[in-house]
Design a protein around this motif. Structure first.
Motif, PDB file in Angstrom:
ATOM      1  N   GLY A  92     -41.581 -17.245 -27.605  1.00  0.00           N
ATOM      2  CA  GLY A  92     -42.353 -17.344 -26.382  1.00  0.00           C
ATOM      3  C   GLY A  92     -43.100 -16.050 -26.106  1.00  0.00           C
ATOM      4  N   ALA A  93     -43.993 -16.099 -25.163  1.00  0.00           N
ATOM      5  CA  ALA A  93     -44.751 -14.918 -24.762  1.00  0.00           C
ATOM      6  C   ALA A  93     -45.140 -15.074 -23.300  1.00  0.00           C
ATOM      7  CB  ALA A  93     -45.989 -14.741 -25.635  1.00  0.00           C
ATOM      8  N   THR A  94     -45.460 -13.964 -22.664  1.00  0.00           N
ATOM      9  CA  THR A  94     -45.892 -13.970 -21.272  1.00  0.00           C
ATOM     10  C   THR A  94     -47.292 -13.384 -21.191  1.00  0.00           C
ATOM     11  OG1 THR A  94     -43.607 -13.667 -20.535  1.00  0.00           O
ATOM     12  CG2 THR A  94     -45.350 -13.192 -18.941  1.00  0.00           C
ATOM     13  N   LEU A  95     -48.157 -13.999 -20.377  1.00  0.00           N
ATOM     14  CA  LEU A  95     -49.527 -13.527 -20.217  1.00  0.00           C
ATOM     15  C   LEU A  95     -49.697 -12.870 -18.857  1.00  0.00           C
ATOM     16  CD1 LEU A  95     -51.557 -16.576 -21.631  1.00  0.00           C
ATOM     17  CD2 LEU A  95     -50.792 -14.532 -22.845  1.00  0.00           C
ATOM     18  N   TYR A  96     -50.315 -11.704 -18.875  1.00  0.00           N
ATOM     19  CA  TYR A  96     -50.672 -11.015 -17.639  1.00  0.00           C
ATOM     20  C   TYR A  96     -52.181 -10.809 -17.608  1.00  0.00           C
ATOM     21  CZ  TYR A  96     -45.696  -9.829 -17.215  1.00  0.00           C
ATOM     22  OH  TYR A  96     -44.330  -9.903 -17.109  1.00  0.00           O
ATOM     23  N   TYR A  97     -52.749 -10.918 -16.445  1.00  0.00           N
ATOM     24  CA  TYR A  97     -54.177 -10.671 -16.304  1.00  0.00           C
ATOM     25  C   TYR A  97     -54.367  -9.222 -15.882  1.00  0.00           C
ATOM     26  CZ  TYR A  97     -54.509 -15.710 -16.578  1.00  0.00           C
ATOM     27  OH  TYR A  97     -54.413 -17.005 -17.002  1.00  0.00           O
ATOM     28  N   ALA A  98     -55.200  -8.485 -16.644  1.00  0.00           N
ATOM     29  CA  ALA A  98     -55.383  -7.056 -16.394  1.00  0.00           C
ATOM     30  C   ALA A  98     -56.864  -6.695 -16.420  1.00  0.00           C
ATOM     31  CB  ALA A  98     -54.621  -6.250 -17.443  1.00  0.00           C
ATOM     32  N   GLU A  99     -57.178  -5.584 -15.793  1.00  0.00           N
ATOM     33  CA  GLU A  99     -58.546  -5.068 -15.767  1.00  0.00           C
ATOM     34  C   GLU A  99     -58.546  -3.638 -16.264  1.00  0.00           C
ATOM     35  OE1 GLU A  99     -61.980  -3.931 -12.463  1.00  0.00           O
ATOM     36  OE2 GLU A  99     -60.562  -5.565 -12.046  1.00  0.00           O
ATOM     37  N   GLY A 100     -59.412  -3.346 -17.227  1.00  0.00           N
ATOM     38  CA  GLY A 100     -59.484  -2.007 -17.781  1.00  0.00           C
ATOM     39  C   GLY A 100     -60.009  -1.010 -16.756  1.00  0.00           C
ATOM     40  N   ALA A 101     -59.346   0.116 -16.607  1.00  0.00           N
ATOM     41  CA  ALA A 101     -59.749   1.114 -15.612  1.00  0.00           C
ATOM     42  C   ALA A 101     -61.080   1.760 -15.969  1.00  0.00           C
ATOM     43  CB  ALA A 101     -58.665   2.184 -15.491  1.00  0.00           C
ATOM     44  N   TYR A 102     -61.360   1.923 -17.257  1.00  0.00           N
ATOM     45  CA  TYR A 102     -62.588   2.594 -17.692  1.00  0.00           C
ATOM     46  C   TYR A 102     -63.742   1.607 -17.833  1.00  0.00           C
ATOM     47  CZ  TYR A 102     -65.800   5.352 -20.527  1.00  0.00           C
ATOM     48  OH  TYR A 102     -66.908   5.992 -21.008  1.00  0.00           O
ATOM     49  N   THR A 103     -63.491   0.485 -18.511  1.00  0.00           N
ATOM     50  CA  THR A 103     -64.570  -0.470 -18.785  1.00  0.00           C
ATOM     51  C   THR A 103     -64.751  -1.497 -17.679  1.00  0.00           C
ATOM     52  OG1 THR A 103     -63.076  -1.992 -19.942  1.00  0.00           O
ATOM     53  CG2 THR A 103     -64.114  -0.248 -21.254  1.00  0.00           C
ATOM     54  N   GLY A 104     -63.692  -1.757 -16.921  1.00  0.00           N
ATOM     55  CA  GLY A 104     -63.756  -2.806 -15.918  1.00  0.00           C
ATOM     56  C   GLY A 104     -63.631  -4.195 -16.495  1.00  0.00           C
ATOM     57  N   ASP A 105     -63.412  -4.301 -17.837  1.00  0.00           N
ATOM     58  CA  ASP A 105     -63.271  -5.602 -18.489  1.00  0.00           C
ATOM     59  C   ASP A 105     -61.964  -6.264 -18.069  1.00  0.00           C
ATOM     60  OD1 ASP A 105     -65.627  -5.139 -19.778  1.00  0.00           O
ATOM     61  OD2 ASP A 105     -64.693  -4.461 -21.660  1.00  0.00           O
ATOM     62  N   LYS A 106     -62.040  -7.570 -17.872  1.00  0.00           N
ATOM     63  CA  LYS A 106     -60.851  -8.344 -17.521  1.00  0.00           C
ATOM     64  C   LYS A 106     -60.340  -9.063 -18.767  1.00  0.00           C
ATOM     65  CE  LYS A 106     -62.160  -8.996 -12.693  1.00  0.00           C
ATOM     66  NZ  LYS A 106     -62.431  -9.967 -11.597  1.00  0.00           N
ATOM     67  N   LYS A 107     -59.099  -8.812 -19.075  1.00  0.00           N
ATOM     68  CA  LYS A 107     -58.509  -9.412 -20.276  1.00  0.00           C
ATOM     69  C   LYS A 107     -57.072  -9.829 -20.005  1.00  0.00           C
ATOM     70  CE  LYS A 107     -61.218  -6.821 -23.684  1.00  0.00           C
ATOM     71  NZ  LYS A 107     -61.185  -5.940 -24.865  1.00  0.00           N
ATOM     72  N   ASN A 108     -56.564 -10.666 -20.903  1.00  0.00           N
ATOM     73  CA  ASN A 108     -55.158 -11.033 -20.859  1.00  0.00           C
ATOM     74  C   ASN A 108     -54.339 -10.006 -21.647  1.00  0.00           C
ATOM     75  OD1 ASN A 108     -55.566 -13.355 -19.389  1.00  0.00           O
ATOM     76  ND2 ASN A 108     -55.817 -14.643 -21.206  1.00  0.00           N
ATOM     77  N   VAL A 109     -53.147  -9.739 -21.154  1.00  0.00           N
ATOM     78  CA  VAL A 109     -52.186  -8.916 -21.893  1.00  0.00           C
ATOM     79  C   VAL A 109     -51.044  -9.834 -22.324  1.00  0.00           C
ATOM     80  CG1 VAL A 109     -50.604  -6.959 -21.826  1.00  0.00           C
ATOM     81  CG2 VAL A 109     -52.755  -6.871 -20.542  1.00  0.00           C
TER      82      VAL A 109
END
Length: 283
Positions: A222-239
């Motif tokens: 299994g795995a867990t997904l977190y939604y994150a935003e890069g502090a430098y780029t501002g890109d929104k990605k899943n972790v």
């Protein structure tokens, strides 16, 4: 069924290592480093007409009742098998390969090799929710009800036996025995931690969907997904966060290297994982 077979094999490997460490290294040097063997070695000095192997069996029978009543049937049954097996292996070694003196004159070498071999074996057995009997049962009780690490619990329960060794064989051997008990506890805890070591992986990648699919489908984890935003780029990605054993971690790392060499990965050691796919909480 497969898990039971693996457990059976590991318990046998563990008790063979314990018997080898005891018989070939600790017993010839009169190093009573705790456990049923240490107590039997001290008692054998007082009642020499009973062999160490026989005394180990007698001591373990008394403690079996405690194991069944306090810890549980599963632990009790496996402990009976492991402790009797260890005692019988010692008896077999006494008959087939009699040893009347230490293998080497250096008592530190005898102590070090004996402790490392037997303690690793004890750690393997403990990790299968069993013990080789003797004061290990008391250590398991301390671990279950007070949360004391197994190695430290073994140290506490074996301390009194080293005092008996000092009276039976002299203060020098008593001090060596105490040193052995301390090393024994440290090696047991290190062995258990090493066996249970897992990797927690945090992954940020442009190929998260493929990586997630690989973890779930190929690794059966299994795995867990977190939604994150890069502090430098501002890109929104899943972790993606996953906990894997070392073998699966290597597979995942190789896969990520193929699909996204620019992926950002952090890895940390996890020494105990409880829950689905790992050890049960009761274990």
């Amino acid at each position: 069924m497969r898990r039971n077979v693996k457990e059976f094999i590991l318990i046998n490997i563990g008790m063979l290592m314990v018997a080898i460490g005891l018989y070939f290294f600790l017993m010839p040097a009169n190093l009573a480093t705790g456990g049923a063997n240490g107590l039997a070695l001290v008692l054998n000095h007082v009642i020499p007409f009973l062999s160490v192997g026989v005394l180990m069996i007698i001591i373990n029978i008394v403690l079996f009742v405690i194991a069944f009543l306090i810890i549980g049937t599963s632990f009790g049954i496996k402990t009976i098998y492991a402790s009797l097996g260890t005692s019988l292996l010692v008896l077999l070694f006494e008959k087939v390969i009699p040893i009347n003196e230490p293998l080497v004159e250096d008592i530190i070498l005898q102590l070090t090799f004996g402790i490392f071999i037997s303690a690793i074996g004890m750690g393997i057995v403990f990790n299968q929710n069993a013990s080789t009997g003797g004061t290990d049962i008391i250590a398991k009780i301390l671990n279950k009800f007070w949360g004391i690490e197994i190695g430290r619990a073994v140290l506490f329960s074996d301390f009194a036996i080293t005092l008996g060794a000092a009276f039976a064989f002299g203060p020098e051997l008593g001090m060596y025995s105490l040193l052995g008990v301390i090393l024994n506890g440290l090696v047991i805890d290190t062995t258990i931690e090493g066996i249970n070591l897992s990797k927690q992986v945090n992954i940020v990648s442009d190929q998260n969907d493929d990586i997630k699919e690989y973890i779930v489908t190929n690794l059966k984890r299994g795995a867990t997904l977190y939604y994150a935003e890069g502090a430098y780029t501002g890109d929104k990605k899943n972790v993606i966060v996953a906990v894997l054993d070392r073998k699966d971690f290597i597979k995942l790392k190789n896969y990520i290297c193929c699909v996204d060499k620019n992926a950002f990965i952090t890895v940390s050691n996890v020494y105990e994982v409880l829950g689905d796919g790992f050890k049960t909480i009761e274990h």
